[in-house]
Design an enzyme around this catalytic site. Sequence first.
Site, PDB file in Angstrom:
ATOM      1  N   HIS A   1     -10.594  10.562  -5.618  1.00 43.46           N
ATOM      2  CA  HIS A   1      -9.312  11.283  -5.549  1.00 43.46           C
ATOM      3  C   HIS A   1      -8.172  10.336  -5.911  1.00 43.46           C
ATOM      4  O   HIS A   1      -7.317  10.669  -6.742  1.00 43.46           O
ATOM      5  CB  HIS A   1      -9.108  11.868  -4.150  1.00 43.46           C
TER       6      HIS A   1
ATOM      7  N   ASP B   1       9.120  10.512 -35.071  1.00 47.32           N
ATOM      8  CA  ASP B   1       7.822  10.453 -34.386  1.00 47.32           C
ATOM      9  C   ASP B   1       7.778   9.141 -33.615  1.00 47.32           C
ATOM     10  O   ASP B   1       8.764   8.402 -33.580  1.00 47.32           O
ATOM     11  CB  ASP B   1       6.663  10.517 -35.404  1.00 47.32           C
TER      12      ASP B   1
ATOM     13  N   TRP C   1      -9.663   3.494  -3.500  1.00 49.59           N
ATOM     14  CA  TRP C   1      -9.085   3.276  -4.836  1.00 49.59           C
ATOM     15  C   TRP C   1      -8.581   1.848  -4.975  1.00 49.59           C
ATOM     16  O   TRP C   1      -8.367   1.358  -6.078  1.00 49.59           O
ATOM     17  CB  TRP C   1      -7.970   4.286  -5.135  1.00 49.59           C
TER      18      TRP C   1
ATOM     19  N   SER D   1      -5.817   1.963 -22.929  1.00 49.92           N
ATOM     20  CA  SER D   1      -5.024   3.134 -23.312  1.00 49.92           C
ATOM     21  C   SER D   1      -3.573   2.973 -22.862  1.00 49.92           C
ATOM     22  O   SER D   1      -2.637   3.212 -23.633  1.00 49.92           O
ATOM     23  CB  SER D   1      -5.655   4.385 -22.689  1.00 49.92           C
ATOM     24  N   SER D   2      -3.386   2.533 -21.609  1.00 50.61           N
ATOM     25  CA  SER D   2      -2.022   2.383 -21.097  1.00 50.61           C
ATOM     26  C   SER D   2      -1.243   1.322 -21.858  1.00 50.61           C
ATOM     27  O   SER D   2      -0.058   1.499 -22.143  1.00 50.61           O
ATOM     28  CB  SER D   2      -2.047   1.962 -19.625  1.00 50.61           C
TER      29      SER D   2
ATOM     30  N   HIS E   1       1.418  -3.331  -6.968  1.00 51.71           N
ATOM     31  CA  HIS E   1       2.758  -2.925  -6.592  1.00 51.71           C
ATOM     32  C   HIS E   1       3.616  -2.493  -7.774  1.00 51.71           C
ATOM     33  O   HIS E   1       4.216  -1.434  -7.737  1.00 51.71           O
ATOM     34  CB  HIS E   1       3.477  -3.898  -5.671  1.00 51.71           C
TER      35      HIS E   1
ATOM     36  N   GLU F   1       2.470  -1.187 -10.301  1.00 54.18           N
ATOM     37  CA  GLU F   1       1.853   0.101 -10.627  1.00 54.18           C
ATOM     38  C   GLU F   1       2.533   1.251  -9.875  1.00 54.18           C
ATOM     39  O   GLU F   1       2.754   2.335 -10.414  1.00 54.18           O
ATOM     40  CB  GLU F   1       0.358   0.041 -10.288  1.00 54.18           C
TER      41      GLU F   1
ATOM     42  N   TYR G   1       5.567   1.411  -9.036  1.00 54.96           N
ATOM     43  CA  TYR G   1       6.839   1.715  -9.705  1.00 54.96           C
ATOM     44  C   TYR G   1       6.624   2.327 -11.077  1.00 54.96           C
ATOM     45  O   TYR G   1       7.460   3.089 -11.552  1.00 54.96           O
ATOM     46  CB  TYR G   1       7.724   0.471  -9.754  1.00 54.96           C
TER      47      TYR G   1
ATOM     48  N   SER H   1      17.317  12.083 -13.171  1.00 54.61           N
ATOM     49  CA  SER H   1      18.651  11.756 -13.671  1.00 54.61           C
ATOM     50  C   SER H   1      19.040  12.585 -14.887  1.00 54.61           C
ATOM     51  O   SER H   1      20.200  12.604 -15.287  1.00 54.61           O
ATOM     52  CB  SER H   1      18.728  10.263 -14.038  1.00 54.61           C
TER      53      SER H   1
ATOM     54  N   HIS I   1       3.270  -7.359   0.719  1.00 54.08           N
ATOM     55  CA  HIS I   1       3.571  -6.488   1.857  1.00 54.08           C
ATOM     56  C   HIS I   1       2.452  -5.476   2.099  1.00 54.08           C
ATOM     57  O   HIS I   1       2.463  -4.781   3.096  1.00 54.08           O
ATOM     58  CB  HIS I   1       4.940  -5.812   1.723  1.00 54.08           C
ATOM     59  N   HIS I   2       1.499  -5.407   1.170  1.00 55.87           N
ATOM     60  CA  HIS I   2       0.309  -4.598   1.420  1.00 55.87           C
ATOM     61  C   HIS I   2      -0.706  -5.378   2.239  1.00 55.87           C
ATOM     62  O   HIS I   2      -1.779  -4.873   2.561  1.00 55.87           O
ATOM     63  CB  HIS I   2      -0.345  -4.187   0.097  1.00 55.87           C
TER      64      HIS I   2
ATOM     65  N   THR J   1      17.232   1.195  -4.695  1.00 56.88           N
ATOM     66  CA  THR J   1      16.715   2.556  -4.539  1.00 56.88           C
ATOM     67  C   THR J   1      17.764   3.436  -3.878  1.00 56.88           C
ATOM     68  O   THR J   1      17.976   4.590  -4.275  1.00 56.88           O
ATOM     69  CB  THR J   1      15.411   2.546  -3.717  1.00 56.88           C
TER      70      THR J   1
ATOM     71  N   LYS K   1      20.370   4.589  -6.292  1.00 56.72           N
ATOM     72  CA  LYS K   1      19.982   5.731  -7.123  1.00 56.72           C
ATOM     73  C   LYS K   1      20.200   7.043  -6.384  1.00 56.72           C
ATOM     74  O   LYS K   1      20.749   7.993  -6.931  1.00 56.72           O
ATOM     75  CB  LYS K   1      18.506   5.609  -7.542  1.00 56.72           C
TER      76      LYS K   1
ATOM     77  N   ARG L   1      -6.744   5.390   8.430  1.00 52.93           N
ATOM     78  CA  ARG L   1      -7.007   6.166   7.222  1.00 52.93           C
ATOM     79  C   ARG L   1      -8.464   5.993   6.807  1.00 52.93           C
ATOM     80  O   ARG L   1      -9.173   5.154   7.335  1.00 52.93           O
ATOM     81  CB  ARG L   1      -6.064   5.723   6.103  1.00 52.93           C
TER      82      ARG L   1
END
Lengths: 532, 364
Positions: free
Chosen positions: A83, A112, A148, A176-177, A260, A262, A264, A275, A309-310, A335, A338, A457
Amino acid sequence: MATVDVDLPHVKDEDPHHHGPAKGLGRWLYTTNHKDIGSMYLIFSLCMFMIGGTMALIIRAELFQPGLQLVEPNFFNQMTTMHGLIMVFGAVMPAFVGLANWMIPMQVGAPDMALPRMNNWSFWILPFAFLILLSSLFMPGGAPNFGWTFYAPLSTTYAPESVTFFIFGVHIMGASSIMGAINIIATILNMRAPGMTLLKMPLFVWTWLITAFLLIAVMPVLAGVVTMMLMDIHFGTSFFNAAGGGDPVLFQHVFWFFGHPEVYIMILPAFGIISEIIPTFARKRLFGYASMVYAVASIALLSFVVWAHHMFTVGMPLVGEVFFMFATMLIAVPTGVKVFNWVATMFRGSLTFETPMLFALAFVVLFTIGGFSGLMLAIAPADFQYHDTYFVVAHFHYVLVPGAIFSIMAATYYWLPKWTGHQLNETMGKIHFWLSFVGVNITFFPMHFVGLAGMPRRIPDYALQFADFNSMASVGAFIFGFSQLVFIYNVIQNVRVGEKATAQVWEGAQGLEWTLPSPAPYHTFSTPPEVK
Amino acid sequence: MTKALTLALSLVSAPAWADWQINMNEGVTALSREIFDLHMLIFWICVVIGVAVFGVMFYSIFKFRKSKGAVSEHWHENTTVEVVWTVIPSIILIAMAIPATATLMDMYDTSEADVEIQVTGYQWKWRYQYLDEDIDYFSNLATPREEIANEASKNPNYLLEVDNPLVIPANKKVRFLITSNDVIHSWWVPNFAVKKDAIPGFINESWVKVEQPGVYRGQCTELCGKEHGFMPVVVEVKAEADYEQWVADQKAIKLAMAGEASKEFSMDELIAQGEGVYKMACAGCHQPNGQGIPGAFPAITGSTIATGEMDTHIDIIVNGKSGTAMQAFKEQLSAVDIAAVVTYQRNALGNSVGDFIQPSAIQK
C-alpha cells in the site's frame, strides 16, 4: 504570479504540416506528445490509486475489530508495505508528473516538453516496474513484508525472496523519475515564451522546478540504498549486517536522506496547484508571490538537513537529537508563510466555491492540521511517545491524502475542462468532494487518538481499548474509498459528454493555458506567445 | 462459514469494549510527566495558531463571497505583514525548543543507576538479563491463540500480557541496555515514556525511576516481522522489599530447574509438556498444526529434519539456522523444554517417528 498579458496570433490555425494524433494503439506506444503522455501518467496513477486503495481497505477491514478475522499477519504486513510503496511511487508521484506534462508546456508557452522521446521512455518503463512489484504477491514467500521504509536487516537477511524483484522495481521507478525530472528542468529553463522571466512563472511551474531538483538529488540515493541491500543479500557484503561488521542504522540514515526530501517531492507540486486555484476563485492575485517562491526554495533546502527526525529513538547522540529537532522546527516557518499567504489571498477577495476551490480549501485546512501534528512530532522528547504509533500514521496521512491527493483532485477538476473541452458537472463534483471530505476525516482523525493512547503502527491486531476508534476509522476508509468511484464517473462522463467549455473556463483564471481553446489542440504554442 | 459467523458475533459484542481515550497518558515518572507537559504545551500552541489562521480563513469564506456582492481588492503583497508572520513563529519555536532540549538532557542522563538490566529483542519476545544478579529469562506473549482467532472471548489484557514480566524495584533508578538478537525492535512502555530501538550490534541506553508499584504495559513499536503485533512488554514494579524477595525466589527456582533436568521422563510426559512449548515457541512460524507457511516458514509435519536424525533435529533447535528466522533456542528453553518439544514434534503434528529423548541427553 505576475499578470500575464499575451499576444496570441496563431492559436486557431496550426501549420498544415502538423498532424493530429496517430490512430490506434500506436498513438499511445510511440507518442512523444506531452498531452498524450500526461494523460497516460494520470490514468496510470489512477489505476495505482485504486489498487493501493484496495490494499488499504483490506488493512482497514482487518482492523475493524480486535482479533484476526480476514488475513494472517504475514499477508497483513505485505498489504501495509505494498500500500505504501504503490501510493507513494505509483499514485502520487506519477500523478504530479502527469500534471506537469500536461500543464508545464502550456503554462510556459512551449510547444512540448524539451525531450519528448525521453518523455515517452520515462512513462513506459513505469508500468513494467509496477508489474514486477505487484507480481511479487504471487511469488513463494509472498510480496515484500517489511514496510515501505524497508528497514534492514528485516529487508535483507530476514526478507522474503521477492525482495530482489522489489529492488529491481525500485531501480526502474527511480530511473523513470530522474528522466522525468531532467525533462521538466530542461523544459522550464529553456522553453519559456519570450518575456516569461523566472519570476513571472506560474507557481505550479516554480514548485515543479524545485521538486525536479529534489528528485535528481535524492533518487540516486534511493538507488544506492537498494543496491547496498542487493549486495548484502546476494554478494556477501555486510553494509547493514551487524554480524559482518555492518551497521543497521546506516540503512536508516541513507534511506531517510532520500526519504525526507521525498516527502517534499510529494507536497511541493501540491503547493503550486493550490497557489493556482485559490487566486482564481478568490478573483484576486496570489498574496506574496515572491515570498511563496522563496518559501518553497527554503523548504526544499531544509529538507536535506532534517532526515534524522525519523530516527529520534535509534539512540543518536544528544547533539544529534537537538540539531535535528531545531532544523525540523525551522521548516514550520516557511510552511506557515505559505498558509498565511493563501489565507491573505482569500481575504477581501470575491470568493466562489466550485469543486476545485472546495478541494483547495479542504487542502489548506487539513494540510495545516497535518502540519501541526508534524510540529508536535518535531519536539524530540515528545517524539519518543509518538514515534511509530498511529499518531504518526494520522500525521502523514493528513499531509498525503487531504494534502497531496486532494491537490491532485483539485487540479484534475480545475484543468479537466481545458483537457476535454467540457464543463464540469458541478453537482457530481460536489458530491465527490463532500463524501471524500467526510470520509477522510472519519478515517484519519481518530488515528491521532489511538496513537496517543498507545497503539503502535503496522500491527494486524490490537488491544481492546483501541477498538472503538479503529472501527470508526474503518468505516471512514470505506466511505472515502468508495466515493472515489464518483470521481472516476465524473472524469469519464466529462470526457464523453458535457456542455462545451469556453477558453477561459473559470471567470478568474489567469495564465497562458487559459488563452488556448478548450479542449487544447493537440499541438499548442508552435509559435511562442509574447509575454509582456 | 464459521469465519463469517465469528465475525458476526464479534460485531454484536463490540460495544462492551467502549474506551474512548483521546490523549496521551501522563505516565508514572517525573520524566513522563515532563514529556506530557511538553506535549500539551506544543498542542495548545498549535490550537491557538489554528484558531487564528482558520478564524481569518472562515471569516473570509463567509464574508467575501461573490454571491454576497464582494468585489476583490487589488493588493497582493505587504512586506511588513510578511516579515511579522515569519519572525513571530520563529520566536515561538525557539521558546518551545528550550524546554524540549532540557527534557532531552534529562532523558539522556543514564548515570548512577541502582539496577541495570539488559533488554534484548528476539523475533518475537523479549529477554531480560539482570546484570548484577544471576537472573536471565524470556518474556513471551501469554494471550492464548484461541482469543486471537476469535474462538474464545478476549480478556481485558488481550495482547498486553506475558508469561514472565520484567520486574523492577520502585523508587530506584533502573538503567536499561537495549539491543537485539535479529532484526530491529523497539522497547516501549508508554507510562514510563521510555521507547528505544533494539538494534543488532548496538547497545542503546535508557532509564526509568517509577514511584508507585504496579503493572505497566507496552508493546514492540518497530516492525520486526510477522508477529510484530504480538510481542508485548509488561513491567511489574514492586516495592523494594517485595523486589528483594522476588530476586531470591528467582534464584531458588533456577536451582530447582537444574535438578529437574536430570530426572527421567516418560514419552507421554514429554509430549504433554512439548505441546505447550510448541505453542509458545514454535507455532508462530510453523503454525499450530505444523503446516508452516509455504515459501516463508517450513512445515514440521513430514519435515526431513523432524522425522530424520534425532541429533540434527536437536541441533537446529539448540543452535538455530543462521541467515533465517530460525533462532537458537539454547538460551530460551530449558533442557526439559527442548527434550519435550523435540519429542512432541517427532510424535505429533502428523509425525510418528516413535523415539524420544531425555533432558539429561540434551547438550547445550
